[in-house]
Motif scaffolding. Structure first.
Motif, PDB file in Angstrom:
ATOM      1  N   UNK A 138      31.071 136.873  65.559  1.00  0.00           N
ATOM      2  CA  UNK A 138      29.987 137.856  65.458  1.00  0.00           C
ATOM      3  C   UNK A 138      28.733 137.137  64.994  1.00  0.00           C
ATOM      4  N   UNK A 139      27.562 137.598  65.470  1.00  0.00           N
ATOM      5  CA  UNK A 139      26.303 136.955  65.105  1.00  0.00           C
ATOM      6  C   UNK A 139      25.908 137.286  63.676  1.00  0.00           C
ATOM      7  N   UNK A 140      26.520 138.326  63.126  1.00  0.00           N
ATOM      8  CA  UNK A 140      26.164 138.730  61.766  1.00  0.00           C
ATOM      9  C   UNK A 140      27.436 138.877  60.942  1.00  0.00           C
ATOM     10  N   UNK A 141      27.332 138.662  59.617  1.00  0.00           N
ATOM     11  CA  UNK A 141      28.529 138.757  58.766  1.00  0.00           C
ATOM     12  C   UNK A 141      29.034 140.199  58.655  1.00  0.00           C
ATOM     13  N   UNK A 142      30.306 140.380  58.264  1.00  0.00           N
ATOM     14  CA  UNK A 142      30.879 141.731  58.162  1.00  0.00           C
ATOM     15  C   UNK A 142      30.177 142.606  57.123  1.00  0.00           C
ATOM     16  N   UNK A 143      29.457 141.973  56.199  1.00  0.00           N
ATOM     17  CA  UNK A 143      28.779 142.770  55.163  1.00  0.00           C
ATOM     18  C   UNK A 143      27.596 143.554  55.735  1.00  0.00           C
ATOM     19  N   UNK A 144      27.186 143.217  56.968  1.00  0.00           N
ATOM     20  CA  UNK A 144      26.053 143.932  57.561  1.00  0.00           C
ATOM     21  C   UNK A 144      26.465 145.374  57.884  1.00  0.00           C
ATOM     22  N   UNK A 145      25.491 146.271  57.759  1.00  0.00           N
ATOM     23  CA  UNK A 145      25.756 147.687  57.982  1.00  0.00           C
ATOM     24  C   UNK A 145      25.351 148.068  59.414  1.00  0.00           C
ATOM     25  N   UNK A 146      25.966 149.126  59.927  1.00  0.00           N
ATOM     26  CA  UNK A 146      25.708 149.465  61.328  1.00  0.00           C
ATOM     27  C   UNK A 146      24.901 150.749  61.461  1.00  0.00           C
ATOM     28  N   UNK A 147      23.774 150.627  62.090  1.00  0.00           N
ATOM     29  CA  UNK A 147      22.880 151.762  62.305  1.00  0.00           C
ATOM     30  C   UNK A 147      22.651 151.966  63.808  1.00  0.00           C
ATOM     31  N   UNK A 148      22.229 153.188  64.145  1.00  0.00           N
ATOM     32  CA  UNK A 148      21.880 153.483  65.537  1.00  0.00           C
ATOM     33  C   UNK A 148      20.388 153.806  65.569  1.00  0.00           C
ATOM     34  N   UNK A 149      19.678 153.142  66.452  1.00  0.00           N
ATOM     35  CA  UNK A 149      18.261 153.456  66.657  1.00  0.00           C
ATOM     36  C   UNK A 149      18.125 154.111  68.028  1.00  0.00           C
ATOM     37  N   UNK A 150      17.531 155.284  68.044  1.00  0.00           N
ATOM     38  CA  UNK A 150      17.366 155.996  69.311  1.00  0.00           C
ATOM     39  C   UNK A 150      15.880 156.254  69.533  1.00  0.00           C
ATOM     40  N   UNK A 151      15.421 155.995  70.737  1.00  0.00           N
ATOM     41  CA  UNK A 151      14.001 156.200  71.059  1.00  0.00           C
ATOM     42  C   UNK A 151      13.888 157.120  72.264  1.00  0.00           C
ATOM     43  N   UNK A 152      12.968 158.073  72.167  1.00  0.00           N
ATOM     44  CA  UNK A 152      12.698 158.972  73.294  1.00  0.00           C
ATOM     45  C   UNK A 152      11.195 158.965  73.554  1.00  0.00           C
ATOM     46  N   UNK A 153      10.817 159.036  74.811  1.00  0.00           N
ATOM     47  CA  UNK A 153       9.393 159.181  75.093  1.00  0.00           C
ATOM     48  C   UNK A 153       9.062 158.751  76.501  1.00  0.00           C
ATOM     49  N   UNK A 154       7.756 158.741  76.797  1.00  0.00           N
ATOM     50  CA  UNK A 154       7.330 158.347  78.140  1.00  0.00           C
ATOM     51  C   UNK A 154       7.565 156.856  78.321  1.00  0.00           C
ATOM     52  N   UNK A 155       8.006 156.512  79.500  1.00  0.00           N
ATOM     53  CA  UNK A 155       8.308 155.121  79.805  1.00  0.00           C
ATOM     54  C   UNK A 155       7.019 154.300  79.809  1.00  0.00           C
ATOM     55  N   UNK A 156       6.990 153.239  79.014  1.00  0.00           N
ATOM     56  CA  UNK A 156       5.837 152.329  79.004  1.00  0.00           C
ATOM     57  C   UNK A 156       6.333 150.902  78.889  1.00  0.00           C
ATOM     58  N   UNK A 157       5.654 149.954  79.552  1.00  0.00           N
ATOM     59  CA  UNK A 157       6.100 148.560  79.438  1.00  0.00           C
ATOM     60  C   UNK A 157       5.956 148.064  77.991  1.00  0.00           C
ATOM     61  N   UNK A 158       6.870 147.234  77.568  1.00  0.00           N
ATOM     62  CA  UNK A 158       6.729 146.562  76.269  1.00  0.00           C
ATOM     63  C   UNK A 158       7.464 147.215  75.115  1.00  0.00           C
ATOM     64  N   UNK A 159       8.039 148.411  75.342  1.00  0.00           N
ATOM     65  CA  UNK A 159       8.690 149.103  74.225  1.00  0.00           C
ATOM     66  C   UNK A 159       9.850 148.274  73.680  1.00  0.00           C
ATOM     67  N   UNK A 160      10.712 147.846  74.580  1.00  0.00           N
ATOM     68  CA  UNK A 160      11.887 147.094  74.133  1.00  0.00           C
ATOM     69  C   UNK A 160      11.461 145.768  73.505  1.00  0.00           C
ATOM     70  N   UNK A 161      10.479 145.148  74.117  1.00  0.00           N
ATOM     71  CA  UNK A 161       9.999 143.866  73.591  1.00  0.00           C
ATOM     72  C   UNK A 161       9.521 144.028  72.140  1.00  0.00           C
ATOM     73  N   UNK A 162       8.675 145.021  71.902  1.00  0.00           N
ATOM     74  CA  UNK A 162       8.116 145.160  70.561  1.00  0.00           C
ATOM     75  C   UNK A 162       9.151 145.629  69.542  1.00  0.00           C
TER      76      UNK A 162
END
Lengths: 188, 457
Positions: free
Chosen positions: A86-110
């Motif tokens: 795994x790229x991160x140790x087991x002590x790391x916590x797991x979160x979910x990030x959800x994004x909604x909105x109009x499609x625009x270039x660069x969102x994932x990048x930023x």
């Protein structure tokens, strides 16, 4: 030795059967795999072991030969035994990030740049566009020293700057609402 | 790996359908705060509450950030004050009420419950002192909530206590007349009061409870309504059995979030996790109404024939789904019908669809009773007592909690509007029919005996 194999192709019935046959006929065994299809394109990542240690080129050739010429893009690497699982140790916590909105270039990048700059790893990522609305769901592995309050604030702010609403929530919330296992006794 | 569709469904519940944790209520025992010196008693109470609940705000904020689920209210419930302030007389009880108010204010909690007497079988002089102090205690403090348990299935109905409570309610309404009798919104009279109820005004930390406990109440009428509407869109021929299944599944999800947050919060603040109350608590917002659920089920005018059956279906399905979701269900656990706090019910009263009599019938299949109803300010104490006795009889005979939170609005007649503000909402004054026709019954006083618990028909 563990071989990491990826295959990408236009989806059709029989691709997995072909890959499976190639590995089987070389005496190999599949240890772990994950497959997905996006816009009609199939991709799979497989971890396989072989008793006689073939070269990467041999494995690649065997799998390619199960498709039409040029049909399958195959890549093979040998996993070094000391590479962490795994790229991160087991002590790391797991979160979910959800994004909604109009499609625009660069969102994932930023978004991803912000996460990377904080040492947060993306362990799973899914996105789709429907009627001009973009939905992205990221599973994150978050260093324990980061304050979720600040992350939530920053990610919401960053989302807003792209005209998107961002929701940053611990994964246990979703396990609670959709998993029948008892919360009092994890693992039941 | 959590499925994307599951993630999106949970987010919709929270952000589009008004799901929230309505209250986390910390129950705190004050039993060992007692002292012969009233100053010392008040100081101990204040310090005990601050020391136990000091971390509550931070913990709630941290959990809100972690899960993205709003925790709307943090509240405190203490040991019934009739036991704690016993022997200190009228002035002593009032000083304790102020100590509770000061502690709540310092902690930034909106309500603190437990100014309570348990008198279902009889009243001690201290119980009477507490009840007589209610008009001052609730008009002079901002955040203190009071309750009286005046009936139980095991003991029957204490009519003397109910009449005394009714007289005090009228005086309390008079003292808070400039706010439409709002003081009465902070008082509830119970049959079979639960010791672990997280909801106000009736929360107190029962003597059978641990020293420090966290109880949780969730809110999700909008989520249930949304789920029913989506299911009906997909299948307009849905049967009532299918609707019950939809409600069950939804209640499971709502309750699990309450359980998750309650357990974690209790751990963070060093308290025991008590219970999740399954009740769907509405708020005056559109889309957060139990009344709107009945409308989604096809009852166009709440109060129309079918309302009681629809509410029975809802309450039962909520319990069935919720029970599987939590290992510790308690409190009131049903469906609330607080009229002023629920926009659908309040509108039904304004339109004349919902009367006290129909509401009373509906409360026989849900919790918690005649809740947040406004009646004319000139109603007499005996009529009020008879109204309360009727509601408590439903609880006593049916082995369930029922309660009355009723606001006689000084100077207002049936049909006039009142606004209490915030979560307390607003409503229209309801007509009390046949007022004055129960005086002789009430004045007999004494105790209505406990009901038979066999021959169930």
């Amino acid at each position: 030795m563990e071989y990491i194999v990826t295959v990408m192709a236009h989806d059709r019935p029989g691709i997995v059967a072909g890959i499976g046959r190639a590995i089987y006929e070389m005496g190999g065994n599949v240890e772990e795999l994950s497959q997905t299809v996006v816009r009609g394109y199939f991709t799979i990542i497989v971890c396989a072991t072989f008793p006689h240690s073939p070269s990467c080129e041999e494995v690649k050739g065997a799998i390619e030969s199960t498709g039409a010429p040029g049909e399958l893009d195959v890549a093979v690497r040998i996993r070094k035994p000391d590479e962490p699982l795994s790229a991160t140790p087991p002590s790391y916590d797991h979160f979910i990030l959800t994004l909604f909105g109009r499609d625009r270039p660069g969102v994932i990048y930023h978004m991803a740049s912000y996460l990377a700059s904080h040492g947060i790893n993306i362990t799973d990522l899914y996105g789709r566009t429907s009627d001009g609305e973009f939905t992205i769901v990221l599973e994150l592995s978050v260093p324990p020293e980061l304050d979720p309050r600040k992350l939530k604030h920053d990610l919401e702010e960053l989302g807003r700057s792209f005209g998107m609403s961002a929701h940053f929530q611990h994964e246990n919330l979703f396990r609670a609402t959709h998993d029948l296992r008892s919360l009092a006794m994890p693992g039941v | 790996m959590v499925r994307t569709e599951d993630i999106l469904a949970t987010i919709r519940m929270i952000h589009e359908e008004n799901f929230d944790v309505r209250t986390v209520t910390m129950g705190i025992s004050l039993l060992d705060c007692r002292s012969e010196d009233i100053g010392k008693l008040c100081r101990r109470i204040y310090e005990r509450i601050l020391s136990r609940a000091g971390k509550l705000r931070d913990a709630c904020e941290a959990l809100t950030a972690k899960y993205g689920v709003p925790i709307v209210n943090r509240r405190i419930a203490v040991t019934p004050i009739s036991l704690i302030a016993a022997g200190h007389g009228h002035e002593g009880f009032l000083k304790v009420a102020h100590a509770l108010d000061d502690a709540a204010c310092e902690l930034g909690v909106d309500l603190i419950g437990g100014y309570t007497a348990l008198v279902h079988k009889g009243m001690t002089p201290d119980d009477k002192t507490l009840i007589r102090s209610l008009p001052e205690a609730l008009s002079e403090t901002e955040r203190v909530c009071a309750s009286v348990n005046a009936a139980s299935t095991a003991a029957g109905i204490n009519m003397d206590a109910i009449l005394l409570v009714s007289q005090m309610l009228l005086e309390l309404a008079h003292r808070t007349a400039e706010r439409d009798g709002f003081g009465c919104a902070k008082f509830v009279v119970f049959a079979n009061a639960p010791e672990d109820n997280p909801f106000m005004a009736g929360a107190f930390n029962g003597v059978g409870e641990a020293e420090c406990v966290v109880n949780v109440g969730v809110s999700g009428p909008g989520v249930v309504k949304g789920a029913i509407e989506r299911s009906k869109e997909m299948n307009p021929d849905l049967s009532l059995g299918d609707i019950a299944e939809v409600i069950k599944t939804t209640a499971f999800r709502l309750t699990r979030i309450g359980e998750l947050i309650g357990r974690e919060l209790a751990h963070m603040v060093g308290a025991k996790f008590g219970i999740v109350d399954l009740s769907l608590a509405p708020s005056p917002k559109v889309g957060d109404s139990v009344g709107e659920i009945l409308q989604a089920m096809g009852i166009e005018a709440i109060g129309a024939p079918g309302s009681t059956a629809a509410l029975a279906l809802l309450t039962d399905a909520v319990k069935k789904g919720g029970l599987f979701a939590s290992s510790a269900v308690g409190g009131l656990s049903g469906a609330f019908v607080p009229v002023s706090e629920d926009i659908g019910l309040s509108a039904a009263v304004s339109a004349g669809h919902l009367t006290i009599e129909k509401l009373e019938a509906m409360t026989s299949v849900c919790s918690v009773g005649l809740d947040m109803i406004a009646v004319p300010g000139d109603v007499d104490a005996e009529t009020l007592a008879a109204l309360i006795a009727d509601e408590l009889a439903i609880g006593v005979v049916n082995h369930k909690t029922t309660a009355v939170r009723i606001i006689p609005v000084p100077g207002k007649k049936a049909g006039e509007g009142v606004v209490f503000g915030g979560l307390f909402g607003g409503t229209t004054v309801m007509d009390v029919r046949n007022a004055g026709c129960s005086h002789r019954f009430v004045r007999h006083g004494g105790r209505i005996p406990a009901p038979l618990t066999s021959l169930h028909n």
